[in-house]
Enzyme design. Structure first.
Site, short mmCIF file in Angstrom:
data_model
loop_
_atom_site.label_atom_id
_atom_site.label_comp_id
_atom_site.label_asym_id
_atom_site.label_seq_id
_atom_site.Cartn_x
_atom_site.Cartn_y
_atom_site.Cartn_z
N SER A 117 4.68 -14.18 23.31
CA SER A 117 3.57 -14.26 22.35
C SER A 117 3.87 -15.20 21.18
O SER A 117 3.19 -16.21 20.99
CB SER A 117 3.26 -12.86 21.82
OG SER A 117 2.27 -12.91 20.81
N GLN A 157 18.23 -8.97 21.91
CA GLN A 157 18.83 -10.04 21.12
C GLN A 157 20.35 -9.94 21.03
O GLN A 157 21.05 -10.95 21.08
CB GLN A 157 18.21 -10.06 19.72
CG GLN A 157 16.79 -10.60 19.72
CD GLN A 157 16.18 -10.68 18.34
OE1 GLN A 157 16.88 -10.59 17.32
NE2 GLN A 157 14.87 -10.84 18.27
N HIS A 180 11.16 -11.55 13.12
CA HIS A 180 11.27 -10.15 12.72
C HIS A 180 12.74 -9.91 12.40
O HIS A 180 13.62 -10.40 13.11
CB HIS A 180 10.79 -9.23 13.84
CG HIS A 180 10.89 -7.77 13.53
ND1 HIS A 180 10.54 -7.24 12.31
CD2 HIS A 180 11.28 -6.72 14.30
CE1 HIS A 180 10.71 -5.92 12.35
NE2 HIS A 180 11.17 -5.59 13.53
#
Length: 341
Positions: free
Chosen positions: A28, A87, A109
């Site tokens: 996204s 991550q 984020h």
């Protein structure tokens, strides 16, 4: 004192002109940032794991696609557009070995940095650029010559250029067209998680389900319960989004207003706020983050069970049937859907 709002005049794209920008992931946010930056005249490459379904998609959009590790090697600024839980392992395997002093790690984020699942070396910049909207809106607004308001933050300023790079990136994706506000990794992460859990996703879905169940258990038709507790929610939220809570109240009937101000606080009462504070405390102390990482490492068992339980709620079956009667509404299938990266 109101926060300073940065606009196009405060950001300089030349800061990024001679740099290679890598976007790790093409989901996204990843695809939107990559396309907008490319259209802003910047050099962008895409880093993906071998076998990713996004490889061909990115290539058809005109991007050079390389492995995640190779992208980190080649790039000056690396956007980690990967799921929070993934991550840490990808950083350890592909990113850390290929970081060099002066490079910049960028996130949309702050989860991994704030909760220290990723611990970058001190000689790289660590910044955040977070549009306050989903990727398809970030892209659409850019194409229309507009932008989505965004946040920036600096966690590490190794080369004294970190804020300039963050502002330039925000300009490249269209954020400064709308306005950019500076925050911190801590503030962005904790407020974002709280909003998702207590209001936007968790709070809203739980409130809708509870309202639906209350009406159905009282003997009202499920279709009526769906219309009143879910379908019409969008109308109210759109009014709030466009004009604030007071603006929404201006647009509804006096009866609705009276019910809002006199009954709403009895339903969402001090007990709810107390539990909201407890949820915020779990976020602030890292308890939520540790539990979420543990859930990921355990194979998402409880997560998947709770999602399946939600899919089997009566409101879903009734809603699917009623939405089929609404030809104007864009239909979304969730079968087999997952975020691409």
């Amino acid at each position: 004192m109101p926060a300073k709002v940065y606009t196009d005049k405060d950001a300089d794209l030349d800061v990024l002109k001679k740099k290679t920008l890598a976007v790790l992931g093409f989901g996204s946010q990843g695809h939107a940032h990559a396309l907008n930056l490319k259209d802003s005249g910047l050099k962008v490459i895409i880093g993906l794991y071998e076998g990713s379904k996004s490889i061909q998609v990115a290539r058809t959009k005109g991007f050079k696609v390389v492995s995640t590790a190779e992208a980190v090697k080649r790039a000056d600024v690396i956007f980690v557009a990967l799921p929070d839980t993934k991550q840490a392992e990808i950083y350890k395997r592909d990113i850390a070995p290929n970081l060099k002093p002066g490079k910049t790690l960028l996130f949309s984020h702050g989860f991994a940095i704030h909760f220290k699942t990723v611990k970058p070396p001190k000689d790289v910049n660590v910044i955040l650029v977070a549009p306050k909207g989903p990727g398809h809106i970030v892209r659409r607004q850019y194409v229309e010559g507009k932008g989505v308001p965004s946040l920036i933050a600096v966690y590490q300023n190794a080369d004294k250029q970190a804020k300039k790079i963050a502002l330039a990136w925000a300009k490249g994706i269209g954020g400064t067209r709308a306005g950019v506000i500076e925050t911190t990794f801590k503030e962005e992460t904790e407020t974002d998680l709280f909003g998702e859990q207590a209001v936007l996703c968790g709070g809203a879905s739980a409130l809708v389900q509870a309202g639906y169940e209350t009406l159905v258990e009282a003997g009202y038709q499920p279709e009526m319960a769906y219309f009143e507790c879910l379908h019409e929610l969008k109308l109210i939220v759109d009014l709030m989004n466009e004009a604030g809570i007071s603006g929404m109240r201006f647009s509804v009937s006096e009866t609705a207003k009276w019910g809002d101000v006199s009954v709403g606080p009895k339903v969402v009462d001090a007990g709810v706020k107390k539990r909201m504070k407890a949820a915020l405390k779990d976020i602030q102390t890292g308890k939520f983050a540790k539990g979420w990482v543990r859930e990921y490492k355990g194979g998402y068992k409880r997560y998947n069970a709770l999602l399946k339980q939600g899919e089997q709620h009566g409101i879903e079956k009734v809603g699917a049937r009623l939405r089929s009667l609404m030809p104007w509404m864009q239909k979304h299938s969730t079968k087999g859907a997952q975020a691409a990266y």
